[in-house]
Design a protein around this motif. Structure first.
Motif, PDB file in Angstrom:
ATOM      1  N   VAL A  11      46.258  31.572  34.405  1.00 22.77           N
ATOM      2  CA  VAL A  11      46.485  30.821  35.641  1.00 22.77           C
ATOM      3  C   VAL A  11      45.974  31.647  36.814  1.00 22.77           C
ATOM      4  O   VAL A  11      46.105  32.874  36.841  1.00 22.77           O
ATOM      5  N   ASN A  12      45.384  30.972  37.776  1.00 21.96           N
ATOM      6  CA  ASN A  12      44.838  31.640  38.953  1.00 21.96           C
ATOM      7  C   ASN A  12      45.921  31.691  40.035  1.00 21.96           C
ATOM      8  O   ASN A  12      46.104  30.749  40.797  1.00 21.96           O
ATOM      9  N   ARG A  13      46.615  32.806  40.074  1.00 19.66           N
ATOM     10  CA  ARG A  13      47.740  32.935  41.010  1.00 19.66           C
ATOM     11  C   ARG A  13      47.273  33.001  42.470  1.00 19.66           C
ATOM     12  O   ARG A  13      48.046  32.717  43.380  1.00 19.66           O
ATOM     13  N   SER A  14      46.020  33.386  42.692  1.00 22.36           N
ATOM     14  CA  SER A  14      45.518  33.434  44.073  1.00 22.36           C
ATOM     15  C   SER A  14      45.366  32.031  44.665  1.00 22.36           C
ATOM     16  O   SER A  14      45.256  31.864  45.880  1.00 22.36           O
ATOM     17  N   GLY A  19      54.013  26.681  44.645  1.00 21.86           N
ATOM     18  CA  GLY A  19      54.478  27.095  43.330  1.00 21.86           C
ATOM     19  C   GLY A  19      53.669  26.565  42.176  1.00 21.86           C
ATOM     20  O   GLY A  19      54.002  26.802  41.013  1.00 21.86           O
ATOM     21  N   VAL A  20      52.561  25.851  42.453  1.00 23.11           N
ATOM     22  CA  VAL A  20      51.718  25.270  41.409  1.00 23.11           C
ATOM     23  C   VAL A  20      50.386  26.035  41.360  1.00 23.11           C
ATOM     24  O   VAL A  20      49.787  26.336  42.397  1.00 23.11           O
ATOM     25  N   VAL A  21      49.944  26.344  40.135  1.00 22.91           N
ATOM     26  CA  VAL A  21      48.701  27.104  39.968  1.00 22.91           C
ATOM     27  C   VAL A  21      47.767  26.380  38.999  1.00 22.91           C
ATOM     28  O   VAL A  21      48.224  25.694  38.084  1.00 22.91           O
ATOM     29  N   PRO A  22      46.440  26.533  39.188  1.00 22.73           N
ATOM     30  CA  PRO A  22      45.494  25.912  38.253  1.00 22.73           C
ATOM     31  C   PRO A  22      45.309  26.758  36.998  1.00 22.73           C
ATOM     32  O   PRO A  22      45.404  27.991  37.045  1.00 22.73           O
ATOM     33  N   ILE A  23      45.061  26.092  35.871  1.00 25.35           N
ATOM     34  CA  ILE A  23      44.779  26.793  34.616  1.00 25.35           C
ATOM     35  C   ILE A  23      43.270  26.996  34.511  1.00 25.35           C
ATOM     36  O   ILE A  23      42.480  26.057  34.686  1.00 25.35           O
ATOM     37  N   MET A  24      42.883  28.231  34.224  1.00 20.36           N
ATOM     38  CA  MET A  24      41.467  28.594  34.128  1.00 20.36           C
ATOM     39  C   MET A  24      41.149  29.054  32.716  1.00 20.36           C
ATOM     40  O   MET A  24      42.037  29.440  31.942  1.00 20.36           O
TER      41      MET A  24
END
Length: 403
Positions: A11-14, A19-24
């Motif tokens: 997950v791209n925490r940047s 509170g939602v992050v994209p999955i990479m």
């Protein structure tokens, strides 16, 4: 050497938002890496870093984990396919294959075909047919070279090396028999296609980035003032030769290129300070130019006024046929030069500079974007050199007395 291949999801925490992050996803092959978006987002606390998947057994977690497994399977499939086909594989190649990007660029000739197809769509807008034909010829030479040197029908883009370019240059000179300036022309097209593939991540590096192909020392021929006068005073029995001669002389007296003469209309004729001028813009560069018409140029315009189609100043043959007729004209006039229409532009530049016109003014009239281009046309003739040295002699001759 054993290849290293790995797929990692994270997950791209940047990019966290509320509170939602994209999955990479990340593909790693032999030290090269390429990342991509999996098109899914989750709450940051739902991600299992060690397991590389979403935590829990709920429907959302099951659906996303199933999708990630599917992505992984697709990437493995692309990796295996490319490995079987290419000499070596990079992470960018596999990532692009998964995303459906650049599949037509997998080989040199496919890249060339794509380039030429895109070029053809721009003909009549900002590209011309003549240049397109040159690109198709360049493609043929590359295809023939691959068969000749590599004994194959095509070559993977990632197999290209500097040696390819070096051997291709030798092939063009020795087997095809083209001049060095033409070798450079064909190689420039190939370099551009390969550079485009690299910039779009289709190959890990540009193998031709350090390749420099010389254009040679091609002499640009021109007609002397006496030779232009010989053309102007000759009477031809064939009306077609007379017409081509007149248009060529018009180019010698104005410096306007063939295509720009072909495009001239009555709207381009303007009066400035009680003199007739041509005001237009070059089709090639869109750079505006103005040139004052001397008496002989005005007479040529008047001569063809009764034959105009619409508001076109001249009805001209196509460039290729014009150059064929110019060879006949040169022979009939006793001019021992391989006459082409572009020589009229050379001749104008030489006559202008030899008679004292500043090169900045010549550059403006010719519609050049850079003055260095004009310098290629400008010849320092013996007559011009004699005049300049005579001026210098008159100024310092009396001062420099040998005792």
């Amino acid at each position: 050497m054993r290849a290293t291949f790995k797929i990692l999801f994270f997950v791209n925490r940047s990019k966290e938002k509320n509170g939602v992050v994209p999955i990479m996803g990340r593909v790693t092959i032999n030290g090269t890496q390429a990342q991509f978006s999996c098109k899914y987002s989750i709450a940051v606390e739902q991600w299992d870093t060690k397991a590389n998947k979403v935590k829990g057994k709920g429907k959302e977690a099951r659906d996303i984990n199933y999708a990630l497994d599917n992505i992984k399977a697709q990437i493995i499939k692309h990796y295996q396919r490319i490995s079987d086909k290419e000499a070596y594989v990079t992470a960018e190649m596999v990532r692009n294959a998964y995303q459906g990007i650049g599949t037509e660029y997998e080989t040199v000739l496919r890249a060339f075909d794509k380039h030429n197809e895109d070029f053809a769509k721009r003909i009549g807008k900002d590209r011309v047919k003549e240049t397109y034909y040159k690109h198709t010829i360049a493609r043929t030479h590359v295809a023939n070279f691959i068969k000749y040197y590599y004994k194959r029908n095509d070559l993977g883009m990632n197999e290209l090396t500097e040696d390819f370019m070096n051997q291709y240059c030798i092939y063009l000179r020795n087997e095809v028999g083209v001049q060095q300036s033409t070798v450079r022309l064909y190689c420039t097209t190939l370099k551009s296609i390969v550079s485009h593939a690299h910039k779009n991540g289709l190959i890990p590096r540009d193998p031709f980035v350090n390749c420099r192909v010389s254009g040679g020392t091609k002499e640009r021929e021109f007609l002397t003032e006496d030779e232009v006068q010989a053309l102007m005073s000759h009477r031809f029995n064939d009306p077609a030769l007379t017409q081509v001669r007149d248009i060529f002389v018009f180019g010698c007296l104005t410096g306007i290129s063939f295509i720009d003469i072909k495009n001239l209309t009555t709207d381009n004729l303007v009066t400035i300070n009680d003199s007739l001028w041509i005001s237009s813009a070059r089709q090639k560069t869109k750079i505006p130019f103005r040139v004052k018409l001397i008496e002989s140029a005005r007479k040529i315009i008047d001569r063809y006024e009764p034959f105009r189609c619409g508001n076109r100043l001249f009805n001209v043959y196509r460039n290729g046929w014009t150059n064929v007729l110019l060879k006949q004209i040169a022979e009939e006039c006793g001019i021992n030069k391989r006459l082409t229409f572009h020589m009229s532009r050379h001749s104008y530049a030489v006559m202008a500079i030899s008679n004292g016109m500043p090169i900045e003014s010549v550059s403006k009239i010719l519609g050049h974007t850079k003055i260095t281009t004009t310098q290629h046309y400008a010849k320092i003739t013996t007559e011009k050199l004699d005049k300049d040295l005579s001026v210098l002699e008159s100024k310092i001759g009396d001062k420099m007395k040998l005792v």
